[in-house]
Design a protein around this motif. Sequence first.
Motif, short mmCIF file in Angstrom:
data_model
loop_
_atom_site.label_atom_id
_atom_site.label_comp_id
_atom_site.label_asym_id
_atom_site.label_seq_id
_atom_site.Cartn_x
_atom_site.Cartn_y
_atom_site.Cartn_z
N PRO A 1 0.85 -1.20 0.00
CA PRO A 1 0.00 0.00 0.00
C PRO A 1 0.88 1.25 0.00
CG PRO A 1 0.00 -1.02 2.18
CD PRO A 1 0.81 -1.91 1.29
N TYR A 2 0.63 2.17 -0.90
CA TYR A 2 1.52 3.32 -1.05
C TYR A 2 0.72 4.56 -1.44
CZ TYR A 2 0.87 3.14 -6.09
OH TYR A 2 0.31 3.19 -7.34
N LEU A 3 1.42 5.68 -1.36
CA LEU A 3 0.87 6.96 -1.80
C LEU A 3 1.92 7.61 -2.70
CD1 LEU A 3 -1.40 9.11 -1.43
CD2 LEU A 3 -0.11 9.97 0.52
N ALA A 4 1.55 7.89 -3.95
CA ALA A 4 2.45 8.56 -4.90
C ALA A 4 1.99 10.00 -5.08
CB ALA A 4 2.45 7.84 -6.24
N VAL A 5 2.95 10.93 -5.01
CA VAL A 5 2.62 12.36 -5.11
C VAL A 5 3.57 13.01 -6.10
CG1 VAL A 5 2.34 14.52 -3.84
CG2 VAL A 5 1.96 12.34 -2.66
N TYR A 6 3.01 13.76 -7.05
CA TYR A 6 3.86 14.52 -7.98
C TYR A 6 3.48 15.99 -7.89
CZ TYR A 6 6.64 15.84 -11.97
OH TYR A 6 7.59 16.43 -12.77
N VAL A 7 4.48 16.83 -7.65
CA VAL A 7 4.27 18.28 -7.52
C VAL A 7 4.75 18.95 -8.80
CG1 VAL A 7 4.73 20.33 -6.13
CG2 VAL A 7 4.67 18.08 -5.03
N HIS A 8 3.80 19.44 -9.59
CA HIS A 8 4.11 20.11 -10.87
C HIS A 8 4.38 21.60 -10.59
CE1 HIS A 8 2.32 16.82 -13.43
NE2 HIS A 8 1.66 16.61 -12.31
N TYR A 9 5.59 22.04 -10.91
CA TYR A 9 5.90 23.46 -10.82
C TYR A 9 7.18 23.72 -11.60
CZ TYR A 9 6.88 28.14 -9.08
OH TYR A 9 7.14 29.48 -9.01
N SER A 10 7.18 24.81 -12.37
CA SER A 10 8.37 25.12 -13.17
C SER A 10 8.73 26.59 -13.11
CB SER A 10 8.14 24.71 -14.64
OG SER A 10 7.00 25.36 -15.16
N GLY A 11 8.19 27.31 -12.14
CA GLY A 11 8.44 28.74 -12.05
C GLY A 11 9.56 29.10 -11.10
N ARG A 12 9.59 30.37 -10.72
CA ARG A 12 10.61 30.89 -9.83
C ARG A 12 10.39 30.36 -8.43
NH1 ARG A 12 10.93 36.08 -7.38
NH2 ARG A 12 8.96 36.62 -8.41
N HIS A 13 11.47 30.04 -7.72
CA HIS A 13 11.37 29.47 -6.39
C HIS A 13 11.13 30.56 -5.36
CE1 HIS A 13 13.60 25.54 -7.63
NE2 HIS A 13 12.41 25.66 -8.17
N SER A 14 9.93 31.07 -5.36
CA SER A 14 9.55 32.13 -4.42
C SER A 14 8.02 32.17 -4.34
CB SER A 14 10.07 33.50 -4.89
OG SER A 14 9.47 34.54 -4.16
N THR A 15 7.50 32.38 -3.16
CA THR A 15 6.04 32.48 -3.02
C THR A 15 5.53 33.82 -3.56
OG1 THR A 15 6.39 33.27 -0.76
CG2 THR A 15 5.88 30.93 -1.06
N ALA A 16 6.45 34.69 -3.99
CA ALA A 16 6.05 35.94 -4.63
C ALA A 16 5.92 35.77 -6.14
CB ALA A 16 7.07 37.04 -4.31
N ALA A 17 6.24 34.58 -6.65
CA ALA A 17 6.19 34.34 -8.09
C ALA A 17 4.74 34.25 -8.56
CB ALA A 17 6.92 33.05 -8.43
N ILE A 18 4.58 34.41 -9.86
CA ILE A 18 3.26 34.29 -10.49
C ILE A 18 3.14 32.88 -11.06
CG2 ILE A 18 1.77 35.13 -12.34
CD1 ILE A 18 3.15 37.84 -12.04
N GLY A 19 2.00 32.27 -10.91
CA GLY A 19 1.80 30.93 -11.46
C GLY A 19 1.10 30.04 -10.45
N THR A 20 1.08 28.77 -10.75
CA THR A 20 0.38 27.83 -9.87
C THR A 20 1.23 26.59 -9.62
OG1 THR A 20 -0.72 26.76 -11.75
CG2 THR A 20 -1.93 28.53 -10.63
N VAL A 21 0.97 25.95 -8.51
CA VAL A 21 1.54 24.64 -8.18
C VAL A 21 0.41 23.63 -8.30
CG1 VAL A 21 2.62 23.21 -6.42
CG2 VAL A 21 3.21 25.63 -6.58
#
Length: 367
Positions: A120-140
């Motif tokens: 039994p497992y949990l697989a998680v993929y986090v899609h993000y390709s923007g600037r590494h800052s919470t002030a960046a524009i875009g979505t995760v």
Amino acid sequence: MRLSFLEPLYRQSGPFASVYLDTSRDAAIDDPDAAIELRWRHLRDVLASEGADRDAITAVAGTVGSDMDVPGTHGQAVFTAQGRLALLDELPAPPARDTAHFGTLPDTMPLIIQHAPAVPYLAVYVHYSGRHSTAAIGTVRVEAEAGTWPMTKVTPGHRLDEEIPVGDWTRAAGEIGRELEGHARRIDVEKVIVAGDAWARGILVRRLPASLRGQVTTVDGVGESEPGRALLEQQLDGLFESRMAGHDRALLDAFLAERARGGASAEGLAAAVSALQRGRVKALFLNDHPKLPFRLWVGPEPGQIALAEQELSFYGIREVREERADAALARALVGTKAELVVVPERERWLREGVGVLLRYADLAFRE
């Protein structure tokens, strides 16, 4: 591995048709439907030669190749009982060879083996390709899937798909972590595999509930998967190759501990059959290629199993017949609610490829 998924099949009465067929539809096959039909035609002739009736053959024919929505390499296991479809299961890998059998017992051992290791497992993929800052524009975007390996290759588990503005990611990661914990708890997850952008996934991992953080493994690679296939399938294949599920590992450890002190355990086919007769098997262990005889003797009830016909006749059992050893063992395990653990031979060699952990100690099984 618990075998409760087979109980509905064994509650039905035979005769049974059991069919294992490669139903792959990958790019390497020019005309997969024609190839599947050709393979089925051969198996249909095998069933007919073994006495299968028209209803049984028609029931299988109406099901074979119905998994058109499952991409890539895979297979099907189809079972009928008294001419009606009794069980259909997708196989995460094509069978080693296409087979068909018609008889009084279903041929379920190949299906059981394909369910292993049942992690039994949990697989998680986090899609993000923007600037590494919470002030960046875009979505995760977060994709997650909870399931049991390897069956999620062809039967995907519960999926989660969330998209969050980058500015809200730090706060939202904690909420997603709690949601993931709920999915994980439902299937008693052993492993949490996280992939994707290192910065964005790092925030998520740090905000996971403590119950999940200790189970996390981060991996590289993309999370895109074909529809109908497991999320992070390639990475999971590498992580779980030759692995035993934690539950099965605990059973094996208990078996080895009992064996070391001459307690509730036994090895060899004769001892295993004797324990199954008495309903005393908690778990049966099989090496990859156990040295089983081709046939065993059985009676009408699951625990009526023996190496010789005379043994059952001695107990007054009148309806005695020979059956394939693996089919007889599978019925006995399901019928007595024992578990099965597949043990790679390189992990632990068992005499004749068979061992049993007993429900309680019995002097009759001590050497």
